[in-house]
Design a protein around this motif. Structure first.
Motif, PDB file in Angstrom:
ATOM      1  N   PHE A 266     -55.915  37.160 -37.792  1.00  0.00           N
ATOM      2  CA  PHE A 266     -55.869  37.847 -36.510  1.00  0.00           C
ATOM      3  C   PHE A 266     -54.805  37.253 -35.593  1.00  0.00           C
ATOM      4  CE2 PHE A 266     -57.087  37.929 -32.038  1.00  0.00           C
ATOM      5  CZ  PHE A 266     -57.144  39.290 -31.805  1.00  0.00           C
ATOM      6  N   LEU A 267     -54.813  35.916 -35.455  1.00  0.00           N
ATOM      7  CA  LEU A 267     -53.881  35.262 -34.541  1.00  0.00           C
ATOM      8  C   LEU A 267     -52.442  35.397 -35.022  1.00  0.00           C
ATOM      9  CD1 LEU A 267     -56.006  32.075 -33.849  1.00  0.00           C
ATOM     10  CD2 LEU A 267     -55.528  33.907 -32.218  1.00  0.00           C
ATOM     11  N   ASP A 268     -52.221  35.251 -36.339  1.00  0.00           N
ATOM     12  CA  ASP A 268     -50.857  35.325 -36.863  1.00  0.00           C
ATOM     13  C   ASP A 268     -50.300  36.738 -36.808  1.00  0.00           C
ATOM     14  OD1 ASP A 268     -51.066  32.642 -37.313  1.00  0.00           O
ATOM     15  OD2 ASP A 268     -51.267  32.777 -39.486  1.00  0.00           O
ATOM     16  N   VAL A 269     -51.142  37.741 -36.954  1.00  0.00           N
ATOM     17  CA  VAL A 269     -50.670  39.125 -36.922  1.00  0.00           C
ATOM     18  C   VAL A 269     -50.389  39.596 -35.498  1.00  0.00           C
ATOM     19  CG1 VAL A 269     -51.384  41.531 -37.300  1.00  0.00           C
ATOM     20  CG2 VAL A 269     -51.676  39.829 -39.113  1.00  0.00           C
TER      21      VAL A 269
ATOM     22  N   GLU B 243     -48.881  35.487 -32.941  1.00  0.00           N
ATOM     23  CA  GLU B 243     -47.885  34.477 -33.301  1.00  0.00           C
ATOM     24  C   GLU B 243     -46.467  34.880 -32.931  1.00  0.00           C
ATOM     25  OE1 GLU B 243     -46.145  31.796 -37.011  1.00  0.00           O
ATOM     26  OE2 GLU B 243     -47.629  33.360 -37.442  1.00  0.00           O
ATOM     27  N   HIS B 244     -46.143  36.165 -32.970  1.00  0.00           N
ATOM     28  CA  HIS B 244     -44.768  36.583 -32.687  1.00  0.00           C
ATOM     29  C   HIS B 244     -44.337  36.169 -31.279  1.00  0.00           C
ATOM     30  CE1 HIS B 244     -45.742  40.171 -30.163  1.00  0.00           C
ATOM     31  NE2 HIS B 244     -46.841  40.169 -30.889  1.00  0.00           N
ATOM     32  N   SER B 245     -45.258  36.162 -30.322  1.00  0.00           N
ATOM     33  CA  SER B 245     -44.905  35.733 -28.969  1.00  0.00           C
ATOM     34  C   SER B 245     -44.750  34.218 -28.889  1.00  0.00           C
ATOM     35  CB  SER B 245     -45.971  36.201 -27.977  1.00  0.00           C
ATOM     36  OG  SER B 245     -45.973  37.608 -27.869  1.00  0.00           O
ATOM     37  N   VAL B 246     -45.622  33.473 -29.580  1.00  0.00           N
ATOM     38  CA  VAL B 246     -45.494  32.016 -29.622  1.00  0.00           C
ATOM     39  C   VAL B 246     -44.161  31.627 -30.266  1.00  0.00           C
ATOM     40  CG1 VAL B 246     -46.522  29.872 -30.459  1.00  0.00           C
ATOM     41  CG2 VAL B 246     -48.002  31.754 -29.763  1.00  0.00           C
ATOM     42  N   GLU B 247     -43.801  32.312 -31.349  1.00  0.00           N
ATOM     43  CA  GLU B 247     -42.532  32.028 -32.038  1.00  0.00           C
ATOM     44  C   GLU B 247     -41.340  32.296 -31.123  1.00  0.00           C
ATOM     45  OE1 GLU B 247     -38.856  32.818 -33.808  1.00  0.00           O
ATOM     46  OE2 GLU B 247     -40.120  34.523 -33.211  1.00  0.00           O
TER      47      GLU B 247
ATOM     48  N   ASN C 216     -38.605  29.275 -30.171  1.00  0.00           N
ATOM     49  CA  ASN C 216     -37.252  29.297 -30.730  1.00  0.00           C
ATOM     50  C   ASN C 216     -36.201  29.890 -29.799  1.00  0.00           C
ATOM     51  OD1 ASN C 216     -37.917  28.126 -33.247  1.00  0.00           O
ATOM     52  ND2 ASN C 216     -38.697  30.083 -33.992  1.00  0.00           N
ATOM     53  N   GLU C 217     -36.534  30.087 -28.530  1.00  0.00           N
ATOM     54  CA  GLU C 217     -35.578  30.730 -27.630  1.00  0.00           C
ATOM     55  C   GLU C 217     -34.329  29.879 -27.382  1.00  0.00           C
ATOM     56  OE1 GLU C 217     -37.668  31.482 -24.021  1.00  0.00           O
ATOM     57  OE2 GLU C 217     -38.097  29.361 -23.613  1.00  0.00           O
ATOM     58  N   HIS C 218     -34.398  28.571 -27.682  1.00  0.00           N
ATOM     59  CA  HIS C 218     -33.260  27.686 -27.448  1.00  0.00           C
ATOM     60  C   HIS C 218     -32.256  27.688 -28.599  1.00  0.00           C
ATOM     61  CE1 HIS C 218     -35.846  25.384 -30.125  1.00  0.00           C
ATOM     62  NE2 HIS C 218     -34.801  24.641 -30.417  1.00  0.00           N
ATOM     63  N   ARG C 219     -32.607  28.236 -29.726  1.00  0.00           N
ATOM     64  CA  ARG C 219     -31.778  28.103 -30.928  1.00  0.00           C
ATOM     65  C   ARG C 219     -30.457  28.868 -30.821  1.00  0.00           C
ATOM     66  NH1 ARG C 219     -34.333  26.070 -35.669  1.00  0.00           N
ATOM     67  NH2 ARG C 219     -36.606  25.884 -35.463  1.00  0.00           N
ATOM     68  N   GLU C 220     -29.419  28.259 -31.381  1.00  0.00           N
ATOM     69  CA  GLU C 220     -28.126  28.921 -31.499  1.00  0.00           C
ATOM     70  C   GLU C 220     -27.891  29.411 -32.926  1.00  0.00           C
ATOM     71  OE1 GLU C 220     -24.956  26.444 -30.127  1.00  0.00           O
ATOM     72  OE2 GLU C 220     -26.020  25.815 -28.318  1.00  0.00           O
ATOM     73  N   GLY C 221     -28.627  28.871 -33.870  1.00  0.00           N
ATOM     74  CA  GLY C 221     -28.447  29.216 -35.274  1.00  0.00           C
ATOM     75  C   GLY C 221     -29.250  30.437 -35.681  1.00  0.00           C
ATOM     76  N   SER C 222     -29.766  30.402 -36.904  1.00  0.00           N
ATOM     77  CA  SER C 222     -30.470  31.553 -37.456  1.00  0.00           C
ATOM     78  C   SER C 222     -31.717  31.897 -36.644  1.00  0.00           C
ATOM     79  CB  SER C 222     -30.879  31.264 -38.898  1.00  0.00           C
ATOM     80  OG  SER C 222     -29.751  31.160 -39.732  1.00  0.00           O
ATOM     81  N   LYS C 223     -32.039  33.185 -36.653  1.00  0.00           N
ATOM     82  CA  LYS C 223     -33.236  33.662 -35.976  1.00  0.00           C
ATOM     83  C   LYS C 223     -34.470  33.318 -36.807  1.00  0.00           C
ATOM     84  CE  LYS C 223     -32.039  35.931 -32.193  1.00  0.00           C
ATOM     85  NZ  LYS C 223     -32.612  35.645 -30.871  1.00  0.00           N
TER      86      LYS C 223
ATOM     87  N   THR D  63     -38.867  33.826 -37.212  1.00  0.00           N
ATOM     88  CA  THR D  63     -39.961  34.752 -36.939  1.00  0.00           C
ATOM     89  C   THR D  63     -41.244  34.085 -37.416  1.00  0.00           C
ATOM     90  OG1 THR D  63     -40.682  37.070 -37.029  1.00  0.00           O
ATOM     91  CG2 THR D  63     -39.835  36.117 -39.074  1.00  0.00           C
ATOM     92  N   ILE D  64     -42.329  34.805 -37.470  1.00  0.00           N
ATOM     93  CA  ILE D  64     -43.627  34.190 -37.711  1.00  0.00           C
ATOM     94  C   ILE D  64     -43.742  33.599 -39.112  1.00  0.00           C
ATOM     95  CG2 ILE D  64     -44.690  35.741 -36.059  1.00  0.00           C
ATOM     96  CD1 ILE D  64     -45.954  37.235 -38.436  1.00  0.00           C
ATOM     97  N   GLU D  65     -44.576  32.565 -39.227  1.00  0.00           N
ATOM     98  CA  GLU D  65     -44.886  31.987 -40.539  1.00  0.00           C
ATOM     99  C   GLU D  65     -45.942  32.810 -41.253  1.00  0.00           C
ATOM    100  OE1 GLU D  65     -45.468  27.629 -40.973  1.00  0.00           O
ATOM    101  OE2 GLU D  65     -47.473  28.174 -41.676  1.00  0.00           O
TER     102      GLU D  65
END
Length: 291
Positions: free
Chosen positions: A88-91, A94-98, A102-109, A111-113
């Protein structure tokens, strides 16, 4: 599929899958994998207070009845009994937590585990074949690429972990009848940071629908489909690990993935092999430095 070697998979139940996902998560937390011992009382007070207030605001503004309240209570109990809190939580969350993480990343995008990652998959050479059954159904897929830093430096010895569902949408260690490490592996990039993975193209699938999450999906009139995807974790010493999924163009559920995990940057560009019997894709992973 009529081959008897695959029939056992169709008996996979949400409760069994949920119980496995819950057990794996507890093991990871017990090992400190997600800062399990860190508690900030002020932060808990703030976040929990906002959640409780938001729920009460919904109850008041939407005039929720006792019948609806009791239905929710019964459903929450079933989520726990089915072991489906990880699902339930991952579906649905999790996309909002991710996105925040990762909003600081300059490299690859990223998404959820998702709930079906297992640590310790067999280690393979840079151009190895993923563990699979001799008669594993699916279209052969050659996945090649390079791991490098944001400044372009190739990352020799980087680890590329891949796991994905089989042709029926089941993950090894979460459904019966599958070898332990089926369609799970870890590739070690060569001196140029390159890797070449030999696997099979996954199929779209529905998340388990015979448990509590399926009950919610049916009651809300939603669908349960995830588009076909490959799960990856990519890491190298001194660089931030990236967790991501990659998708195939043309999938009918790329635009309405139940897990809201698809991003334009994660779309592959597959091409048929010369003999037309397989698919080739190229995709590079770019890692941000730690710190």
């Amino acid at each position: 599929m009529t081959d008897i070697s695959f029939e056992a998979e169709t008996s996979a139940k949400a409760a069994d899958s949920g119980a496995n996902a819950s057990a794996r998560f507890r093991e990871r937390m017990a090992g400190g994998g997600t800062r399990s011992g860190v508690v900030d009382t002020e932060r808990v007070n703030y976040l929990a207070g906002k959640v409780v207030k938001s729920l009460n605001d919904i109850i008041l503004s939407e005039r929720v009845s006792y019948e609806e309240y009791n239905a929710l209570k019964a459903w929450l109990i079933r989520v726990g009994e089915d072991g489906e809190w990880p699902l339930f939580l991952d579906v649905w969350l999790e996309h909002s937590v991710e996105e925040v993480a990762n909003e600081h990343r300059e490299g690859s995008k990223g998404t959820i585990e998702g709930p079906y990652y297992i640590d310790g998959a067999p280690e393979l050479p840079w151009n190895g074949t993923i563990p699979m059954r001799d008669d594993e159904p699916g279209t052969p897929l050659e996945f090649a690429g390079q791991v490098r830093a944001v400044d372009g430096t190739p990352l020799s010895g980087a680890t590329v972990e891949l796991w994905h569902a089989d042709d029926l949408g089941f993950y090894s260690q979460f459904a019966p009848g599958l070898p332990e490490w089926n369609l799970r592996g870890s590739w070690i990039a060569n001196e140029d940071g390159r890797f070449e993975i030999h696997t099979l193209r996954p199929a779209p699938y529905q998340i388990p629908t015979d448990g509590a999450c399926g009950q919610l999906i049916e009651a809300a009139g939603w669908h349960a489909w995830r588009p076909a995807h490959l799960h990856f974790k990519v890491s190298a010493p001194g660089y931030e690990l990236i967790t991501t999924q990659l998708y195939f163009p043309g999938d009918p559920h790329n635009d309405d993935d139940i897990a809201t995990a698809v991003k334009p940057e994660l779309m592959l560009d597959p091409h048929s092999t010369p003999n037309g019997e397989g698919v080739v894709v190229n995709y590079d992973f770019v890692l941000d430095p730690e710190g």
